[in-house]
Design an enzyme around this catalytic site. Structure first.
Site: not given
Ligand code: BGC
Length: 729
Positions: A265-266
């Site tokens: 994820d980010y």
């Protein structure tokens, strides 16, 4: 390209080029804008020139024009001419926005999830998107968490069916076909269970709970063919998901045989340092690579440390090659080596975005997703005409900001007022503005307090529609809340309206179940609209005026109060359950000051029709076991009922939930009509995971069929494995 050609290509790449291929950056890193705001901190990306020409993918670029320019420029510079993969959050529509997933869950129609996803894929593919970061398969039980809006709800089966259908909608049968996008299921795993409902917080679950409740929806998405998986921000069992060998290498790859790319994820690789799971970027890259991450989103630790990791013998080049192979295989499957622009086209954008056909689907799905929670007979609205008017107020009465999070660009939906004017003469609606709702982030999550003269303006209205709720920015990622009541001035508005003798119809706009027990008594009807999307006003007007009979059923329980959370229907039974007939009121599992039950339970929802259930029958023949019930529409209004089939395993080697949804069926019944609805009971339905293995145990089961998780007809039955000779697990 053939596998041989891809392998040859990989062997010609330097380690730096491979690291870049395994890195995802945003359009800003290429000098362009993003379609949705970036959701994380700027992690100080330092991409050196030897990497930048070979970057593998782009996050949230949203127009054909930008995509074509970025891709062209990239292909001119990349020594191997490997096309970029464009990925974006196309969660509930692209330009035509559908209701939020939690609402689509309430339609109990996987076909709606499929159709919404297919249209989203069509609209986003022509804007240059190849992979969509959806569906979010995270099971949710805590409405304080802002991202409940992105999930299909609290039930593993409903969640699984919706996720599988969404994957099929995005991907179709062949990824390289026009208007298809690859689906990236997220967030692996259990991101939907953060402690206290606080965003990004710790998740701590037993393995048995993980396997039985949380893994099924991701698994269903994978079985439907999802080509990518995103890791989660949270820890599971004290290890961040992005560095969890158990989650990625063991459960995902070995047990579920997933062979597509896994993306972090980010900045979740970088966040291993904050978690205290890695000392620095070198260690963060090492741990996530070892766990099985192939693409690093929005941080650059792979680029910075890959060579050193290989030189030090921490990571083998073979592991890196496998990761690059997975990425290039996906690019190849999408047909990007032959056509790096795939469907991107400005002309196609003009004809496909927001087309009449797409809007019609959005309107229908919005209609089927709203849930009627209360009705004292005031809905559908009927009014005698002039001089009487229908009052309309509340911050969402004429607001177009009703799409919910992850809506590309600065788009708006059809306001409720506009929709109503299409069904009721404009001059018969008294619209009174009470101001916009503020957001928590701006520090003013309320409307201005209406003064006494405000109420006097409704003097010629017997009924007033109050469109209230929460600001759309107060839901979604980073949208956790500790208080779930309507803002004080909205509550006062509803109370005051009722005190002044009006019939109050509350239309609730929210991305989560709100705590509405305090204002429920002042409402004659409550319609949970959620954030219904582009066609909001039109769809709601059809429900309010009775052109369409409400049919949504709750995909998540509405707590009576925040103090009960988590409150969900498929909870475990305690050793001292509260029984209605019991006189012992102290030493039982209950609250002294509040019911155990939610205000509205999973599966609950009213209709303008009334349905009656009778005649629960179980048929046990040599080749099948079925349960059936007769459902009768005892009203004279045609309507749609969602018949719900639950079981409870009464005694097993692991305790099982008090009820588990195992199937459902939507039936249309005209006034007075009866239908028999049957469900086949399978071995699969009665099985559960124990220590990672699915097992069946002979014993007593409660078979329940009813209109929601709390109101069912029940029968107890002894079932043995013998019953299912042919069925394997
Ligand atoms: C979210 C993901 C999303 C990603 C890219 C993250 O902050 O958790 O769900 O796909 O950003 O926008």
């Amino acid at each position: 390209m053939t596998q041989d050609q891809i392998m040859k290509l990989i062997s010609s790449m330097t380690l730096e080029e491979k690291a870049a291929q395994m890195t995802q950056l945003a359009p800003v890193n290429f000098g362009f804008n993003c379609v949705t705001p970036l959701t994380g901190p700027d992690s100080g990306l330092r991409i050196r020139p030897e990497f930048s020409a070979s970057i593998g993918s782009v996050l949230n670029c949203g127009s054909a024009e930008d995509m074509i320019r970025i891709q062209k420029e990239h292909l001119e510079n990349d020594p191997h001419k490997i096309p970029l993969l464009f990925m974006a959050d196309v969660v509930h529509g692209f330009k035509t926005v559908f209701p939020i997933p939690l609402a689509v869950g309430c339609s109990f129609s996987p076909e709606n999830a499929r159709e919404a996803a297919q249209i989203a894929a069509e609209e986003s593919s022509v804007s240059g998107i190849h992979v969509t970061f959806a569906p979010m398969a995270d099971l949710v039980r805590d409405p304080r968490w802002g991202r409940v809006m992105e999930s299909f709800g609290e039930d593993p089966l409903l969640n699984s069916r919706m996720c599988a259908a969404a994957v099929k909608g995005y991907q179709g049968s062949k990824l390289s076909s026009p208007y298809r996008t690859a689906s990236c299921v997220k967030h692996f795993a259990a991101y939907g269970s953060p402690e206290g409902g606080r965003e990004y917080n710790t998740v701590d679950l037993s393995d048995n709970e993980l396997y039985n409740s949380y893994l099924p929806a991701y698994t269903a998405a994978l079985e439907a063919g999802a080509r990518m998986v995103m890791t989660a921000f949270n820890t599971v069992d004290l290890i961040p998901a992005t560095a969890s060998e158990k989650l990625i290498n063991d459960i995902l790859r070995k047990e579920r045989h997933f062979n597509g790319p896994v993306i972090s994820d980010y900045n979740s690789v970088g966040e291993l340092i904050e978690h205290g799971a890695a000392e620095n970027g070198y260690e963060a890259a090492c741990k996530s690579l070892k766990a099985g991450v192939d693409i690093e989103m929005m941080s650059s630790h792979f680029c910075a440390h890959l060579r050193e990791l290989v030189n030090n013998g921490q990571i083998t080049e073979q592991m890196i090659d496998k990761a690059v192979l997975r990425i290039l295989n996906l690019k190849n499957e999408l047909g990007l080596f032959e056509n790096p622009f795939k469907d991107a086209s400005r002309e196609a954008e003009a004809s496909i975005h927001l087309s009449e056909k797409n809007r019609e689907a959005a309107r229908r799905i919005a209609r089927e997703s709203a849930v009627l929670l209360k009705n004292n007979g005031v809905l559908p609205v009927s009014f005698s005409g002039a001089p009487e008017k229908i009052g309309l107020t509340g911050p969402f009465a004429s607001s177009p900001y009703i799409l919910g999070g992850w809506s590309a660009g600065n788009q708006t939906g059809i306001p409720l007022y506009e929709g109503l004017c299409g069904r009721i003469p404009r001059e018969c609606i008294r619209l009174e503005d009470c101001g916009q709702i503020g957001s928590c982030l701006e520090g003013n999550p309320d409307i201005p307090a209406p003064d006494a003269s405000f109420y006097a303006r409704f003097k010629d209205c017997g009924t007033v529609i109050v469109a209230a709720g929460e600001h759309q920015e107060d839901t979604g990622e980073g949208g956790s809340k500790a208080f779930l009541r309507l803002s004080p001035n909205q509550e006062k508005l509803i109370q005051q309206m009722s005190h002044s003798g009006k019939r109050v119809i509350l239309i609730l706009f929210s991305g989560r179940p709100l705590e509405i027990a305090p204002i429920e008594p002042y409402c004659d009807a409550i319609l949970q609209a959620w954030f219904p999307g582009t066609e909001s006003g039109n769809a709601l007007a059809e429900l309010i005026t009775g052109a369409y009979n409400p049919s949504g059923r709750l995909s998540i329980s509405f707590p009576y109060t925040v103090g009960q959370i988590p409150v969900y229907y498929n909870h475990y039974q305690t050793g001292r359950p509260k029984r209605q007939e019991s006189t012992d009121t102290r030493y039982v599992s209950r609250y002294l000051d509040c019911p155990n039950e939610p205000l509205y339970c999973f599966g609950y929802g009213l209709s303008y029709s009334e349905f009656h259930y009778s005649n629960l029958q179980i048929r046990n023949s040599s080749h099948s076991l079925t349960a059936s019930v007769t459902v009768t529409n005892v009203s004279d209004i045609t309507g749609c009922e969602t018949v719900q089939f639950y079981i409870r395993d009464l005694s097993a080697s692991l305790v099982r939930p008090a009820a588990e949804l195992k199937d459902f069926s939507k039936v249309h019944l005209t006034g007075g009509e009866s239908k028999t609805v049957s469900f086949t009971i399978t071995k699969e339905m009665l099985s559960f995971y124990k220590d990672g293995r699915k097992i069946f145990e002979d014993g007593y089961f409660l078979i329940m069929i009813g209109k929601n998780s709390a109101v069912t007809l029940k029968q107890k039955l002894y079932i043995t494995e013998q019953q299912f000779k042919k069925e394997t697990l």
